[in-house]
Design a protein around this motif. Sequence first.
Motif, PDB file in Angstrom:
ATOM      1  N   ARG A  43       0.825  -1.213   0.000  1.00 55.50           N
ATOM      2  CA  ARG A  43       0.000   0.000   0.000  1.00 55.50           C
ATOM      3  C   ARG A  43       0.854   1.256   0.000  1.00 55.50           C
ATOM      4  O   ARG A  43       0.507   2.258  -0.617  1.00 55.50           O
ATOM      5  CB  ARG A  43      -0.924  -0.019   1.220  1.00 55.50           C
TER       6      ARG A  43
ATOM      7  N   GLN B  12       2.553   2.393  -3.556  1.00 55.87           N
ATOM      8  CA  GLN B  12       1.740   2.794  -4.701  1.00 55.87           C
ATOM      9  C   GLN B  12       2.001   4.252  -5.075  1.00 55.87           C
ATOM     10  O   GLN B  12       2.330   5.084  -4.231  1.00 55.87           O
ATOM     11  CB  GLN B  12       0.246   2.607  -4.398  1.00 55.87           C
TER      12      GLN B  12
ATOM     13  N   SER C  86       0.130   6.913  -3.086  1.00 54.96           N
ATOM     14  CA  SER C  86       0.233   6.845  -1.635  1.00 54.96           C
ATOM     15  C   SER C  86       0.711   8.186  -1.078  1.00 54.96           C
ATOM     16  O   SER C  86       1.731   8.719  -1.517  1.00 54.96           O
ATOM     17  CB  SER C  86       1.210   5.742  -1.219  1.00 54.96           C
TER      18      SER C  86
END
Length: 219
Positions: free
Chosen positions: A147, A150, A153
């Motif tokens: 996560r 990315q 992010s």
Amino acid sequence: MRKRNLEFRAVHLRNLENFLRWIAYNSDAVTGCINVSLLCVEIHREIGVSKSTIYLMIKELVIMRVLVDAEWSGQGCQDILHGGCLPRTLCATPLFYELMGIDDVELKRLRTYETERRCEKKAKSYDAEGALRQYCENNIRRVWEHRHTQNNSSYRVKLSSMTPLSRLAYIAKNLRKRFNAKGWHINTDDKSSIKLANSLLYRMGLGVKVSMDAPPRPA
């Protein structure tokens, strides 16, 4: 219409049988733990169905309590291959082994034998619960890293504005805080923290070249 389609029902039954057979061959003998990523990547090719069909079959088996989310896999920790639809760590239940023709007594005997075999192989006691916990923790950490790497992010955007060494120290410090707060058994000394932090940064495209002989101390 699909419920009344006898051909569809026959094909779906065959797929479920093949799916259960795959789990029997690939699940851990002691904990019943299944590698969900391996399952999603490989089994759809082996039994000739789409990944979306695999998801539906897993959902059916979870509803029937043939598969369960492992105790330490973490509520809300999801499978990255399916956009947050599947739990990261699944385990086969005693009901699964009943379907395979193995009752509780036989299951306990087989698991006791396998536990003793692993103890002899490693020349020390084998903790099945500890092994499952470690597996779940690794999965959670991998999803957390995914996560944060990315392009969209906010974590990555914030780090890109820092100087390289500040970025490395910031990540190392926060990794140590997170691991310690979770109670994970991960080495958090300076050298290990720097190595883990830089691994995460390289996955973001923000890696820092440092000498591991004399690494900077995290802030």
